[in-house]
Scaffold this motif. Structure first.
Motif, short mmCIF file in Angstrom:
data_model
loop_
_atom_site.label_atom_id
_atom_site.label_comp_id
_atom_site.label_asym_id
_atom_site.label_seq_id
_atom_site.Cartn_x
_atom_site.Cartn_y
_atom_site.Cartn_z
N LEU A 1 33.06 36.12 34.36
CA LEU A 1 33.35 35.57 33.03
C LEU A 1 33.52 34.05 33.09
O LEU A 1 33.08 33.33 32.19
CB LEU A 1 34.61 36.21 32.46
N ALA A 2 34.17 33.58 34.14
CA ALA A 2 34.37 32.13 34.28
C ALA A 2 33.04 31.39 34.40
O ALA A 2 32.93 30.23 33.97
CB ALA A 2 35.24 31.83 35.51
N ASP A 3 32.04 32.06 34.94
CA ASP A 3 30.71 31.46 35.06
C ASP A 3 29.94 31.46 33.74
O ASP A 3 28.87 30.87 33.64
CB ASP A 3 29.88 32.19 36.13
N ARG A 4 30.47 32.16 32.73
CA ARG A 4 29.83 32.24 31.42
C ARG A 4 30.84 31.87 30.32
O ARG A 4 31.31 32.74 29.58
CB ARG A 4 29.29 33.65 31.17
N PRO A 5 31.21 30.62 30.24
CA PRO A 5 32.29 30.20 29.34
C PRO A 5 32.04 30.47 27.86
O PRO A 5 33.00 30.51 27.08
CB PRO A 5 32.44 28.70 29.62
#
Length: 120
Positions: free
Chosen positions: A40-44
């Motif tokens: 999820l952090a890689d897809r803000p």
């Protein structure tokens, strides 16, 4: 990546990711949850409901653990209060620990007494 002398060299992005993992572990999150959160952090721009669901589920686990610890503390206090002075043969702590029918041993979710074997 490794340097010529064999040392690990981390970029700022690596350090942030490692810090994220360390913080997550300190909060007691599982590796599966951490993987999802890292993704999820890689897809803000994605919806944050998955992160919220992980946090809520973890809160429930922490609450359950806290209830078990409070019950454990109460049982230890009870045993300790009944074992002040006197002889070991009258010690409620020793008696309770020796009785496999008490506590966790009586819970079918835990290993049965049959699975506990003495090692030579």
């Amino acid at each position: 990546m490794r340097t010529e002398d064999g040392q690990w060299a981390y970029t700022e992005a690596h350090l942030r990711r490692l810090g994220f993992i360390r913080q997550s572990r300190e909060l007691g999150l599982s590796m599966d949850s951490i993987r999802v959160l890292l993704d999820l952090a890689d897809r803000p721009g994605d919806d944050r409901s998955a992160a919220h669901a992980i946090a809520v589920a973890h809160i429930a686990k922490v609450d359950a653990r806290m209830r078990r610890l409070k019950a454990l503390r109460a049982e230890l206090e009870r045993m300790a209060s009944q074992c002040v002075g006197g002889h070991v043969e009258e010690c409620r702590i020793i008696e309770t620990l020796a009785d496999f029918g008490q506590g966790h041993y009586g819970n079918p979710a835990h290993a049965s007494v049959d699975t506990i074997t003495a090692k030579d």
